[in-house]
Design a protein around this motif. Sequence first.
Motif, PDB file in Angstrom:
ATOM      1  N   ASP A 275       1.870   1.992 -11.742  1.00 56.89           N
ATOM      2  CA  ASP A 275       1.476   1.913 -10.343  1.00 56.89           C
ATOM      3  C   ASP A 275       1.914   3.165  -9.579  1.00 56.89           C
ATOM      4  O   ASP A 275       1.158   3.732  -8.801  1.00 56.89           O
ATOM      5  CB  ASP A 275       2.129   0.653  -9.744  1.00 56.89           C
TER       6      ASP A 275
ATOM      7  N   ARG B 198      -6.793 -18.985  -3.703  1.00 53.53           N
ATOM      8  CA  ARG B 198      -5.855 -18.652  -4.772  1.00 53.53           C
ATOM      9  C   ARG B 198      -6.105 -19.595  -5.941  1.00 53.53           C
ATOM     10  O   ARG B 198      -6.266 -20.791  -5.728  1.00 53.53           O
ATOM     11  CB  ARG B 198      -4.425 -18.874  -4.291  1.00 53.53           C
TER      12      ARG B 198
ATOM     13  N   PRO C 183     -10.094  -7.292   5.865  1.00 48.20           N
ATOM     14  CA  PRO C 183      -9.754  -8.257   4.813  1.00 48.20           C
ATOM     15  C   PRO C 183     -11.011  -8.652   4.045  1.00 48.20           C
ATOM     16  O   PRO C 183     -12.083  -8.766   4.646  1.00 48.20           O
ATOM     17  CB  PRO C 183      -9.196  -9.456   5.587  1.00 48.20           C
ATOM     18  N   TRP C 184     -10.884  -8.825   2.759  1.00 46.05           N
ATOM     19  CA  TRP C 184     -12.075  -9.010   1.927  1.00 46.05           C
ATOM     20  C   TRP C 184     -12.890 -10.214   2.337  1.00 46.05           C
ATOM     21  O   TRP C 184     -14.103 -10.235   2.228  1.00 46.05           O
ATOM     22  CB  TRP C 184     -11.698  -9.115   0.451  1.00 46.05           C
TER      23      TRP C 184
ATOM     24  N   GLU D  87      -9.061   0.792  -6.006  1.00 47.73           N
ATOM     25  CA  GLU D  87      -7.928  -0.117  -6.092  1.00 47.73           C
ATOM     26  C   GLU D  87      -8.343  -1.474  -5.560  1.00 47.73           C
ATOM     27  O   GLU D  87      -9.027  -1.553  -4.541  1.00 47.73           O
ATOM     28  CB  GLU D  87      -6.803   0.414  -5.214  1.00 47.73           C
ATOM     29  N   LEU D  88      -7.926  -2.509  -6.214  1.00 47.50           N
ATOM     30  CA  LEU D  88      -8.310  -3.845  -5.771  1.00 47.50           C
ATOM     31  C   LEU D  88      -7.064  -4.652  -5.428  1.00 47.50           C
ATOM     32  O   LEU D  88      -6.023  -4.492  -6.060  1.00 47.50           O
ATOM     33  CB  LEU D  88      -9.081  -4.583  -6.866  1.00 47.50           C
ATOM     34  N   SER D  89      -7.208  -5.499  -4.459  1.00 48.27           N
ATOM     35  CA  SER D  89      -6.114  -6.428  -4.160  1.00 48.27           C
ATOM     36  C   SER D  89      -6.142  -7.529  -5.218  1.00 48.27           C
ATOM     37  O   SER D  89      -7.119  -7.673  -5.960  1.00 48.27           O
ATOM     38  CB  SER D  89      -6.324  -7.051  -2.785  1.00 48.27           C
ATOM     39  N   GLU D  90      -5.075  -8.313  -5.261  1.00 46.51           N
ATOM     40  CA  GLU D  90      -5.025  -9.394  -6.244  1.00 46.51           C
ATOM     41  C   GLU D  90      -6.218 -10.328  -6.031  1.00 46.51           C
ATOM     42  O   GLU D  90      -6.840 -10.793  -6.978  1.00 46.51           O
ATOM     43  CB  GLU D  90      -3.722 -10.162  -6.105  1.00 46.51           C
ATOM     44  N   GLN D  91      -6.518 -10.558  -4.755  1.00 46.15           N
ATOM     45  CA  GLN D  91      -7.633 -11.427  -4.410  1.00 46.15           C
ATOM     46  C   GLN D  91      -8.945 -10.901  -4.993  1.00 46.15           C
ATOM     47  O   GLN D  91      -9.746 -11.645  -5.559  1.00 46.15           O
ATOM     48  CB  GLN D  91      -7.746 -11.488  -2.879  1.00 46.15           C
ATOM     49  N   GLU D  92      -9.140  -9.606  -4.862  1.00 45.95           N
ATOM     50  CA  GLU D  92     -10.384  -9.015  -5.354  1.00 45.95           C
ATOM     51  C   GLU D  92     -10.474  -9.030  -6.870  1.00 45.95           C
ATOM     52  O   GLU D  92     -11.551  -9.022  -7.444  1.00 45.95           O
ATOM     53  CB  GLU D  92     -10.510  -7.573  -4.840  1.00 45.95           C
TER      54      GLU D  92
ATOM     55  N   GLN E 282      -8.758   3.759   2.146  1.00 44.82           N
ATOM     56  CA  GLN E 282      -7.990   2.668   2.746  1.00 44.82           C
ATOM     57  C   GLN E 282      -8.968   1.615   3.247  1.00 44.82           C
ATOM     58  O   GLN E 282      -9.921   1.941   3.933  1.00 44.82           O
ATOM     59  CB  GLN E 282      -7.184   3.193   3.936  1.00 44.82           C
ATOM     60  N   ARG E 283      -8.698   0.382   2.933  1.00 42.65           N
ATOM     61  CA  ARG E 283      -9.550  -0.667   3.483  1.00 42.65           C
ATOM     62  C   ARG E 283      -8.741  -1.464   4.488  1.00 42.65           C
ATOM     63  O   ARG E 283      -7.636  -1.884   4.190  1.00 42.65           O
ATOM     64  CB  ARG E 283     -10.022  -1.612   2.378  1.00 42.65           C
TER      65      ARG E 283
END
Lengths: 124, 97, 795
Positions: free
Chosen positions: B56, C791, A8-9, A38-43, A4-5
């Motif tokens: 997922d 974004r 925030p990146w 697992e990566l966030s969309e941002q990552e 778990q992270r």
Amino acid sequence: MRRQRDIPWFKVSLSMMVLLFMPVVVHADNNAKAVHPELSEQEMYISCADCHKEATPELEKQWYDSSHGIAIVKCYQCHGTFGTFKLTPTRTDCAVCHMDQLTKCSTDTACWDCHTPHLFKAKK
Amino acid sequence: MPISGVIITSTPEHLDEVLSELQQFPQVEVHGADEKANIVAVLDTTSSEEMETIIDRINKDEKVLNVGVTYLNTEDEAEQMAQGEKLPKPFGFRKPQ
Amino acid sequence: MAQSRRDFIKKAAALSAASYLGMSLPIDPRNIARANEGVIWHRGSCRLCGVGCRVELGVKDGTPMGIRGVAESRTNFGYICMKGMHFWKCMRHPDRLTKPLYRKKKTDKFQEISWDKALDIAATEFATAHKEGGGRAVAYYGSGQALTEETYFFQKIMRAGLQSNNVEGNPRLCMASAVGGYLTSFGADEPIGSYSDLEKAHCFFIVGSNTAEAHPVLFRRIMRRKLDNPDTVKVINVDPRISQTSRIADIHLQFKPGTDLALLNAMAHVIVEEKLYDEKFLKNYATFRKGKNVATSFADFKAHLAQYTPEAAAKKCGGSFTADDLRTVARWFATSKGTMSLWSMGLNQRKQGVWANNLMHNLHILTGQLLKDGADSLSLTGQPNACGGVREGGGLCHILPGHRLVVKEKLRNEVEAAWGVPAGRIPPKPGLHTMAMFSAINEAKIKAIWINCTSPVQSLPNCNLYNKGMDREDVFIVTTDIFPTLTTQKSNLVLPTSFHFEKTGVFGCTERRSQITKKAIDSPGDAMPEVWIIREWARKLAEKMNDPVITQCIVPFDGLEEDYELPMAIWNEYTQKLTAKRDNDLRGATYEVLEQMADGVQWPAPTAEYALTGGTVKKFVKGRDPMADTESKNDLPYQFYGPAHADRTLWIWHRDQADPDEIPDAEYPFYLSTGRIIDHWHTMSMTGRIPELLRANPYAYVEVNPKDAERLGIKPGDMVEVKSRRGVNQLPAKVYEGPIEGMVFVYWHDQHKDRMINKVTKDAIDPGSKEPEFKICAVQIKRLSGPQPLRPYIV
């Protein structure tokens, strides 16, 4: 297996973030299966090589110094992106550029039987 | 209706459990597994969105290490779009905001 | 989908997964073949740079399924880059424009309307504008991505129909200086040699070009040549920024932006001082010039070079290389068995772009590194059809099809006769060049403009200034495009067009090579090929303006089906009537011939029989170029028959170092330069919609030299403000030993208002080529904050 992270990146620099990923990269014996964090969309907007330079430095260097690295054939061209990722590219993937070479090889040989992954040189 | 071929990697001690859990999904067809707990399966869903959701969900299972897609065919969706249907997330595209 | 086919696909899917594990499944592997059954591979070109790679698009049941390179093609030999590998995925993207959209005011919401209504509006608006201000009140702004048939047809209607030479296109922004250079140095536009020289060259001189990212597949060929001959092939890279291209270089000369003319003059100085020039070549083929009508001599030229000593140049260039480095480079250049120079926007997008091109050609003429295998002075073109469509097809305000100048009455009359319109119909004065055109829009002197397949809102330098004009309610804007862009957002009328595999036409790439792409699949929704749109619009124009000459422009194309017959008829008119006996003679390159060739035809190609051999690899060489034989005036092996030099010689120019328009000062202390990134094409309306490409480079970065970064306290990922006298950006930083100290570099693809670098760039232009100086301006750099979540943004 999963981490778990809660940071925030954007609060950590790129290189720090890569270090955070490190523990979750596992290598299982000869099958060398890596489990990607697992990566966030941002990552997912960080290029593969940026993280792999620190996560898998030897592989990254092999690629960088290879003809693919010099000609900027990037990770995703053979391995796909998130959602289409494949660990081992197939003959069909190589065929996009190397059709004529493939016609010289027998159809039941995988490209990696003769070429070392990430170096692309023929195995001796 | 997209079809994908996937490798679901578990651990040998959890293999049976994962296999029985996969049976709960009507969209998942298991074709075999090896001793290292790599499961070969085919996913057949009604949309790319559903495909993404299922992958997922399997991925989120604690006993599953990884789901790797090796094959994806979305020719049905392309056909639907060509006939003027609007799909929410065709081919898994996510439009950035 | 038939159930049995679903079964095949499912079995193929299972086999694919199993093959990774070396697992054998009780399924017949022949199912894989069945899953691929019915895939038809359609040959065509990639459109995402100027190389002209040939690809095959896999289509199954009318849907694109995959792509592969064409191994027999002499441009790419089967290799494609990531843009080539993925571009087809945007063809069925849900954002495709599929219906004509209209709004009376630019602040209104778009409404879907019928094609009939849309074309009626376009015709009415152009007719009204024409009534008010004549040909000067209307304009066409096209693209190096439009097919030749489209550019040619648009300019025909504009010039002969609306009597307007306001015909421009985005190639003005990228290669106008190269055109100026070729015409003034060699007397003829476009390179003498070909890509095939790459495999024969012994020395590469790459200047102002990040070939590795902007022309990846050509770079692969250079890389292969270097890696296969590491000791005998030299690669020289000359650029203010160390880039991916520098990786294969033996030597990199890093110079302060805007000092390249001094550097090139100093190389000539060394070549002259050390007598490395080719005396016989000079005697036979070269003359010296100070001005168009001011002839000089070798002695004058030598005296002119006296001030450009290697020592002076090394100092002027910023001191990051030595005088001896420069001597070494000049010697390699002059004495190799074949030297090939390659450049693109670094030399072209400069206030002295034409001069920089002249100085490049000077070195080749001096040393005789021309016309033989492995030697050429080759300007790399950025777009797939800037050469073929816009340079050759008459897509700029001062040129007519077939490399004809508007100002020459005889040449205008030839075109008028070919079109069957009255002599004198085409106005004798060139129209407005791109920057003048958009300035005229700012003042609403142009009342109606047609923008085709390009996004000037983002791609013009100092774009804030010109975007004000495009916002005016008294300027009617119609755009034809495949996706919404920042420019469609400023339009009154948006017309959906076909992607290049959804229509038929020709692209002409860097090396004088024309290649056809035939229609492979249907367009989505109501999108239509441009050639149909132009014809139907012209029909309505003729009606509304009651002008039979406009009708005459479309008579040869009446009733033809738009997917193949219509573009073929347009291509035939252009090539048979307007390239005949011109230096870009394409009469042999008929559709029938082009369809037989894996990789098209290089002009001059006067006959079909000759075109089927592939055409002319080296211009001006007797025995290798049919026109060198037919136009021969003496016994010498090289014949410079180009239209611009009546004396048939190559011209060596006296061109002094001259500073860029804006130089850093105390207030704006940094140089800013911009460029492409490998994963994206121009304004990313296509590549930004492909997940693989978007993720690889989702936003523009500013590259800062580590020494500057340390001084300014900038760390990787920090948000940085880049501000000029014209505009400001806020971008994440890449700290990277790329740009020379005192310079920052920004990618220009990002559509986001905070990261659109053309708000910052300068709109100074080269007085000869009218090409803007995108590559140099002065900026302030300031750290704003640590990394921020960003974004990607696509309209």
